[in-house]
Design an enzyme around this catalytic site. Structure first.
Site, PDB file in Angstrom:
ATOM      1  CD  GLU A   1      -2.797   1.039   2.492  1.00  0.00           C
ATOM      2  OE1 GLU A   1      -2.770   0.062   3.261  1.00  0.00           O
ATOM      3  OE2 GLU A   1      -3.489   2.058   2.680  1.00  0.00           O
TER       4      GLU A   1
ATOM      5  NE  ARG B   1       2.805  -8.242   9.931  1.00  0.00           N
ATOM      6  CZ  ARG B   1       2.802  -7.022   9.406  1.00  0.00           C
ATOM      7  NH1 ARG B   1       3.737  -6.156   9.687  1.00  0.00           N
ATOM      8  NH2 ARG B   1       1.855  -6.652   8.587  1.00  0.00           N
TER       9      ARG B   1
ATOM     10  CE  LYS C   1       2.816   0.117   5.137  1.00  0.00           C
ATOM     11  NZ  LYS C   1       2.391   0.121   3.734  1.00  0.00           N
TER      12      LYS C   1
HETATM   13  P1  ATP Z   1      -0.242  -1.675   6.910  1.00  0.00           P
HETATM   14  O1  ATP Z   1      -0.451  -1.871   8.366  1.00  0.00           O
HETATM   15  O2  ATP Z   1      -0.117  -0.261   6.497  1.00  0.00           O
HETATM   16  O3  ATP Z   1      -1.118  -2.528   6.034  1.00  0.00           O
HETATM   17  P2  ATP Z   1       1.827  -3.423   6.044  1.00  0.00           P
HETATM   18  O4  ATP Z   1       3.176  -3.479   6.673  1.00  0.00           O
HETATM   19  O5  ATP Z   1       0.942  -4.594   6.018  1.00  0.00           O
HETATM   20  O6  ATP Z   1       1.206  -2.195   6.756  1.00  0.00           O
HETATM   21  P3  ATP Z   1       1.613  -3.330   3.174  1.00  0.00           P
HETATM   22  O7  ATP Z   1       2.048  -2.270   2.246  1.00  0.00           O
HETATM   23  O8  ATP Z   1       0.192  -3.719   3.168  1.00  0.00           O
HETATM   24  O9  ATP Z   1       2.029  -2.841   4.605  1.00  0.00           O
HETATM   25  O10 ATP Z   1       2.540  -4.606   3.012  1.00  0.00           O
HETATM   26  C1  ATP Z   1       2.768  -5.223   1.792  1.00  0.00           C
HETATM   27  C2  ATP Z   1       3.090  -6.677   2.024  1.00  0.00           C
HETATM   28  O11 ATP Z   1       4.207  -6.806   2.887  1.00  0.00           O
HETATM   29  C3  ATP Z   1       1.935  -7.384   2.671  1.00  0.00           C
HETATM   30  O12 ATP Z   1       1.649  -8.539   1.917  1.00  0.00           O
HETATM   31  C4  ATP Z   1       2.426  -7.750   4.033  1.00  0.00           C
HETATM   32  O13 ATP Z   1       1.958  -9.014   4.417  1.00  0.00           O
HETATM   33  C5  ATP Z   1       3.935  -7.761   3.876  1.00  0.00           C
HETATM   34  N1  ATP Z   1       4.592  -7.370   5.126  1.00  0.00           N
HETATM   35  C6  ATP Z   1       4.415  -6.238   5.816  1.00  0.00           C
HETATM   36  N2  ATP Z   1       5.144  -6.231   6.948  1.00  0.00           N
HETATM   37  C7  ATP Z   1       5.821  -7.407   6.985  1.00  0.00           C
HETATM   38  C8  ATP Z   1       6.749  -8.016   7.908  1.00  0.00           C
HETATM   39  N3  ATP Z   1       7.136  -7.410   9.029  1.00  0.00           N
HETATM   40  N4  ATP Z   1       7.233  -9.236   7.594  1.00  0.00           N
HETATM   41  C9  ATP Z   1       6.858  -9.858   6.461  1.00  0.00           C
HETATM   42  N5  ATP Z   1       5.994  -9.346   5.561  1.00  0.00           N
HETATM   43  C10 ATP Z   1       5.474  -8.139   5.808  1.00  0.00           C
HETATM   44 MG    MG Z   2      -1.165  -4.260   4.788  1.00  0.00          MG
END
Ligand code: ATP
Ligand code: MG
Length: 556
Positions: A35, A260, A270
């Protein structure tokens, strides 16, 4: 690592099974779906490595799809940064750059289809009321009074929502699933909300925007994604992901969840990262203390080290906390192979070699990288006035101190053995200058049979360049800042130390921004890509030389 030696992981097993049963005809298509509401961080690097890595391994492809369904939080700055960071990491989506917003019309049409088949309805409850009606983990939800609206009325209202007739928050479109489901995600989830906001790509074409769950699986389906990998918090959303696809009867990808990455002494939400930036605790998303890819890069992390780290932590289903020391260990291994060695004095103390002729300069041959013979050698100038580290002189010497102190001998790296003859102090008693004599027969550091335990680094005062050196510590004082009431209470006030009077050897004169170097004895550094300029060298310490991970490992 070759394929044969790759550790097995459960995602690979699932895909192998699909290939055996022919579920997707042997095809593997994945996507990374950020996102654009912030910069990518080291956790995203794990997801990127899995998404792109699995696709490459199975001869498939990986799409980059921006999940741009929330116009109020998203921006082009983030879009550009995300693409730059993925490329820097070494991954390529080829022609497959997509946006959820590319599918807004199709998603709308599909939503009408669900309305027509009685599987979605327009609700007039407010957001607050919807939450109240939803129930809790222990109590079932209650149906909205608008749940049984006639199809025609729903269709009319939904079209008027799209046309902009209603105010933000006054109506939603909801899927009609099961208000008593033990899975709260299935209690008539919202599919569309009214938000009269300008979208960075579609402008003012839309005033209703799809929710993540409604957009995600459908976007996967449109793109022919076969395996939709995401982090564990989406596990409870999978039944909804499946419900939408089945209700529409369209191509049905498989969602697979993995744990994660959690990294010690680091926050990876974020929202928290945005707060750190907005409240000025760091200088920006690319502050070298940030766990963002932009921050890590500026700090001196290499793409190779980060990819190696992601590979080595592996893919697991159970959440765990990875030690920051392990990430640092991966960086050290990479930089040890490729960073040229240089002499640099971070906190200078003047050392005068009394018996060395005034005006004389000698050059010593110094090895650029003992790990890489092809890196060759360079010449390091030596003269009567030098700088050494303040730490390398003590008066009196504590026990087992093998560096310089009155009467003691020490080896100056590549040059001579010197013996301390005296010191000059200022009115307050602080040492301002150390004096010594050198042994001309010890050229090159040859101790000629006598015991000289210590070797210290130095630079020639007349030849050295001024530099600014930034030393970093973790941004947080505790291993799990997320467990604190608020991360602000565990911020490390000493996460940055700036040394403005450092002296570095002249070979660093033209050091390119972003390039890496090992300062002998003090760590791996990176020329700051933002603040370093010809005539004003700025070095960030990426990581020290002591490998705390290796220590942890040998204890374990
Ligand atoms: P938000 O809370 O804003 O959704 P997010 O960290 O999930 O934050 P995204 O941009 O939706 O942000 O993340 C893109 C992809 O990265 C998603 O598929 C998510 O599962 C993965 N991702 C995010 N944080 C982690 C992490 N700490 N470890 C592994 N994968 C992650
Ligand atoms: Mg997300």
């Amino acid at each position: 690592m070759t394929e044969a030696t790759k550790p097995s992981n459960f995602i690979r097993e699932i895909i192998l099974e699909h290939n055996r049963t022919g579920r997707f005809g042997g095809k593997v298509v994945t996507r990374f779906p950020p996102e654009p509401n912030g910069y990518l961080h080291i956790g995203h690097a794990k997801a990127i490595s899995i998404d792109f890595g699995i696709a490459t391994e199975f001869g498939g492809r990986c799409h980059l799809r921006f999940d741009d369904t929330n116009p109020t939080k998203e921006s082009q700055e983030y879009v550009d940064a995300i693409m730059g960071d993925i490329r820097w990491l070494g991954f390529d989506w080829g022609e497959h750059l997509h946006h959820a917003s590319d599918y807004f019309e199709q998603l709308y049409q599909w939503a009408e289809q669900l309305v027509r088949s009685g599987k979605a309805y327009v609700d007039d409850l407010s957001g607050e009321e919807i939450r109240e009606y939803r129930g809790t983990l222990t109590e079932p939800g209650r149906p909205s009074p608008y749940r049984d609206r006639a199809v025609e009325e729903n269709l009319d209202l939904f079209r008027r929502m799209r046309a902009g007739e209603f105010d933000d928050g006054t109506r939603t479109l909801r899927a009609k699933i099961d208000m008593a489901s033990p899975n709260i995600n299935l209690r008539d989830p919202v599919m569309y909300r009214i938000r009269k906001a300008t979208h960075q790509r579609t402008g003012d074409a839309w005033c209703i925007y799809p929710m993540y769950d409604w957009a995600h699986g459908e976007s996967d389906s449109i793109e022919g994604v076969t395996h939709s990998m995401c982090s564990l918090e989406y596990e409870d959303h999978r039944p909804l992901y499946d419900w939408y696809l089945d209700a529409l009867g369209i191509f049905h990808p498989q969602q697979i969840e993995f744990a994660r990455l959690n990294l010690s002494h680091t926050v990876l939400s974020k929202r928290s990262l945005l707060e750190l930036v907005e409240q000025g605790h760091v200088t920006g998303w690319d502050d070298p203390r940030m766990p963002t890819l932009a921050g890590l890069r500026r700090r001196g992390y290499t793409a190779e080290a980060i990819r190696d780290f992601c590979e080595r932590i592996g893919v697991t289903k159970a959440a765990n906390l990875v030690e920051l020391a392990y990430l640092e260990h991966c960086l050290r291994e990479d930089l040890n192979r490729r960073a040229p060695r240089r002499l640099a004095v971070l906190r200078p103390l003047r050392l005068v070699v009394e018996n060395y002729p005034e005006g004389q300069v000698e050059e010593f041959e110094a090895i650029n990288n003992p790990e890489d013979p092809a890196a060759g050698t360079r010449k390091v100038p030596f003269s009567r006035a030098l700088y050494i580290e303040q730490d390398d002189f003590r008066d009196p010497a504590p026990p087992k101190y093998f560096r310089l102190s009155p009467g003691a001998e020490v080896r100056l790296r590549y040059a001579y053995i010197v013996k301390c003859t005296g010191v000059t102090r200022d009115a307050a008693g602080a040492v301002t200058e150390v004096r010594c004599t050198y042994d001309p027969d010890s050229r090159g550091g040859d101790s000629r049979g006598r015991k000289v335990k210590g070797t210290i680094h130095w630079v020639s005062a007349a030849h050295a360049l001024d530099a600014e050196v930034r030393l970093y510590d973790t941004l947080f004082t505790v291993p799990k800042p997320d467990d604190a009431e608020h991360w602000a209470s565990v911020l490390n006030p000493h996460s940055l130390e700036t040394l403005r009077g450092a002296k570095v050897e002249r070979a660093l004169a033209g050091a390119a921004p972003g390039s890496h170097v090992q300062f002998e004895r003090t760590g791996y550094f990176c020329v700051d890509a933002r603040d370093s300029a010809p005539g004003h060298l700025v070095f960030n310490r990426a990581v020290g030389l002591r490998d705390t991970w290796a220590k942890i490992e040998s204890k374990g």
